[in-house]
Scaffold this motif. Structure first.
Motif, PDB file in Angstrom:
ATOM      1  N   ASN A 112       2.103   2.772 -11.183  1.00 32.67           N
ATOM      2  CA  ASN A 112       2.236   4.210 -11.387  1.00 32.67           C
ATOM      3  C   ASN A 112       1.275   4.976 -10.471  1.00 32.67           C
ATOM      4  O   ASN A 112       0.067   4.761 -10.518  1.00 32.67           O
ATOM      5  N   VAL A 113       1.814   5.862  -9.641  1.00 30.51           N
ATOM      6  CA  VAL A 113       0.975   6.678  -8.750  1.00 30.51           C
ATOM      7  C   VAL A 113       0.779   8.100  -9.291  1.00 30.51           C
ATOM      8  O   VAL A 113      -0.026   8.846  -8.760  1.00 30.51           O
TER       9      VAL A 113
ATOM     10  N   LYS B 183       4.184  12.177 -21.062  1.00 32.62           N
ATOM     11  CA  LYS B 183       3.704  11.305 -19.991  1.00 32.62           C
ATOM     12  C   LYS B 183       4.729  11.282 -18.867  1.00 32.62           C
ATOM     13  O   LYS B 183       5.927  11.378 -19.109  1.00 32.62           O
ATOM     14  N   VAL B 184       4.246  11.162 -17.633  1.00 32.58           N
ATOM     15  CA  VAL B 184       5.105  11.044 -16.454  1.00 32.58           C
ATOM     16  C   VAL B 184       4.583   9.895 -15.595  1.00 32.58           C
ATOM     17  O   VAL B 184       3.368   9.763 -15.425  1.00 32.58           O
TER      18      VAL B 184
ATOM     19  N   ILE C 280       0.839  -1.203   0.000  1.00 33.93           N
ATOM     20  CA  ILE C 280       0.000   0.000   0.000  1.00 33.93           C
ATOM     21  C   ILE C 280       0.873   1.252   0.000  1.00 33.93           C
ATOM     22  O   ILE C 280       0.647   2.176  -0.783  1.00 33.93           O
ATOM     23  N   ILE C 281       1.883   1.289   0.868  1.00 35.43           N
ATOM     24  CA  ILE C 281       2.774   2.452   0.951  1.00 35.43           C
ATOM     25  C   ILE C 281       3.531   2.656  -0.360  1.00 35.43           C
ATOM     26  O   ILE C 281       3.832   3.777  -0.738  1.00 35.43           O
ATOM     27  N   ARG C 282       3.788   1.577  -1.074  1.00 39.68           N
ATOM     28  CA  ARG C 282       4.516   1.649  -2.344  1.00 39.68           C
ATOM     29  C   ARG C 282       3.574   1.741  -3.545  1.00 39.68           C
ATOM     30  O   ARG C 282       3.985   1.538  -4.679  1.00 39.68           O
ATOM     31  N   GLY C 283       2.324   2.078  -3.311  1.00 39.97           N
ATOM     32  CA  GLY C 283       1.371   2.274  -4.401  1.00 39.97           C
ATOM     33  C   GLY C 283       1.069   1.001  -5.166  1.00 39.97           C
ATOM     34  O   GLY C 283       0.781   1.057  -6.362  1.00 39.97           O
TER      35      GLY C 283
END
Length: 162
Positions: free
Chosen positions: A26-27, A151-152, A19-22
């Protein structure tokens, strides 16, 4: 009994890390709550399709841009532990961009890059908590005084130690 308890704790710890690492995805995406907080000083060629946070077909006729001396600031919905930032620059003619990249966390910025970049550019940095990124256009590019993003993406990439 102690083995079962330890397995449950490890499973819970793994879930929290994910969860902490998404969830290792891609977050920096508009549907995950990411925002371009510098939108007033940036431009979007193609209207809403010009956002570098979208997930549509990529063309060179829609992008996010910023003039020299200004930044594109990307804010995340929440704090994540990340280690990778990927930027797709407008690259229809092999141009180079002069940029500085900063990580934003707890009202402070940490510079992680200061150099030239082009095309699809990936920067790996040490695992750290991130609330956003600021990409400064130091000198535009080799053709004009602007910074152009198609895009990012930002995510946590697992590392293989062999």
């Amino acid at each position: 009994m102690p083995v079962i308890s330890k397995q449950k704790c490890l499973a819970r710890q793994t879930k929290i890390k994910s969860i902490i690492r998404g969830h290792y995805q891609n977050v920096l995406h508009q549907y995950k709550g990411a925002l371009i907080s510098s939108k007033i000083t940036n431009g979007f060629l193609g209207g809403n399709n010009g956002s570098c946070l979208r997930d549509s077909i990529y063309t060179l006729s829609s992008y996010t841009w910023s003039p020299t001396g200004y930044s594109i600031t990307l804010d995340l919905l929440q704090k994540y532990e990340l280690n990778t930032l990927k930027i797709w620059f407008w690259d229809g003619d092999n141009r180079f961009y002069r940029i500085k990249i900063y990580i934003i966390f707890e009202n402070s910025e940490t510079q992680i890059y200061d150099n030239f970049a082009q095309s699809v550019f990936t920067i790996k940095f040490s695992d750290q908590m991130v609330k956003g990124f600021r990409i400064l256009s130091v000198a535009g590019n080799t053709y004009n005084p602007y910074l152009h993003f198609i895009k990012v993406e930002a995510y946590y990439q697992l590392q293989m130690n062999i």
